[in-house]
Write a protein that holds these residues in place. Structure first.
Motif, short mmCIF file in Angstrom:
data_model
loop_
_atom_site.label_atom_id
_atom_site.label_comp_id
_atom_site.label_asym_id
_atom_site.label_seq_id
_atom_site.Cartn_x
_atom_site.Cartn_y
_atom_site.Cartn_z
N VAL A 43 1.73 -5.64 -8.40
CA VAL A 43 0.76 -4.54 -8.44
C VAL A 43 1.10 -3.58 -9.57
N ASN A 44 2.38 -3.28 -9.74
CA ASN A 44 2.77 -2.36 -10.81
C ASN A 44 2.57 -2.97 -12.19
N ILE A 45 2.76 -4.27 -12.32
CA ILE A 45 2.52 -4.94 -13.60
C ILE A 45 1.02 -4.96 -13.90
N ILE A 46 0.22 -5.34 -12.91
CA ILE A 46 -1.22 -5.52 -13.13
C ILE A 46 -1.96 -4.19 -13.29
N PHE A 47 -1.67 -3.23 -12.40
CA PHE A 47 -2.47 -2.00 -12.37
C PHE A 47 -1.83 -0.80 -13.06
N GLY A 83 10.54 -10.04 0.94
CA GLY A 83 10.17 -10.86 -0.21
C GLY A 83 8.73 -10.64 -0.65
N ILE A 84 7.80 -10.70 0.31
CA ILE A 84 6.39 -10.50 -0.02
C ILE A 84 6.17 -9.07 -0.53
N GLY A 85 6.78 -8.11 0.13
CA GLY A 85 6.63 -6.72 -0.28
C GLY A 85 7.18 -6.46 -1.67
N THR A 86 8.33 -7.02 -1.97
CA THR A 86 8.95 -6.81 -3.28
C THR A 86 8.12 -7.46 -4.39
N ILE A 120 0.84 -1.20 0.00
CA ILE A 120 0.00 0.00 0.00
C ILE A 120 0.88 1.25 0.00
N GLY A 121 1.95 1.23 0.78
CA GLY A 121 2.89 2.35 0.81
C GLY A 121 3.54 2.59 -0.55
N VAL A 122 3.87 1.51 -1.24
CA VAL A 122 4.47 1.64 -2.58
C VAL A 122 3.48 2.25 -3.55
N VAL A 123 2.23 1.82 -3.48
CA VAL A 123 1.19 2.41 -4.34
C VAL A 123 1.03 3.89 -4.01
N GLY A 124 1.03 4.20 -2.71
CA GLY A 124 0.94 5.60 -2.30
C GLY A 124 2.12 6.41 -2.81
#
Length: 104
Positions: free
Chosen positions: A73-77, A64-67, A15-19
């Motif tokens: 998320v960046n690929i899909i959205f 690992g999960i975050g990366t 969520i932080g990365v999306v933000g």
């Protein structure tokens, strides 16, 4: 309980990365809150997980999960490339994290 905290911490990191992506495109208070709030909650939850799990294992799983989550998320959205090398790298991260978890 520790693994739940690590999972929630990783989701908060995503969520932080999306933000961060939103905030880099448009500097609004909402986007700043998503960015700072996501990472802040992520660190707090990760820290809390250390009461239940070894730091080294919890940290590696969180990273690992975050990366992987952030890349997916960046690929899909957000339309980032999904070339073969990138997908192989994602699989390698998953295998590495699972391997570390399995031997601990």
């Amino acid at each position: 309980m520790g693994w739940l905290l690590v999972l929630l911490a990783a989701v908060s990191e995503i969520i932080g990365v999306v933000g961060l992506r939103f905030y880099s495109q448009k500097k609004t208070l909402r986007n700043l809150f998503i960015y700072v709030g996501g990472f802040g909650l992520s660190f707090a939850l990760l820290y809390a997980s250390f009461n239940y799990l070894q730091l080294s294992i919890a940290y590696v799983v969180w990273i690992g999960i975050g990366t992987v989550g952030a890349v997916l998320v960046n690929i899909i959205f957000f339309g980032e490339s999904k070339n073969r090398t990138r997908l192989i790298s994602i699989v390698a991260i998953i295998i590495g994290v699972a391997g570390l978890k399995a031997i601990s």
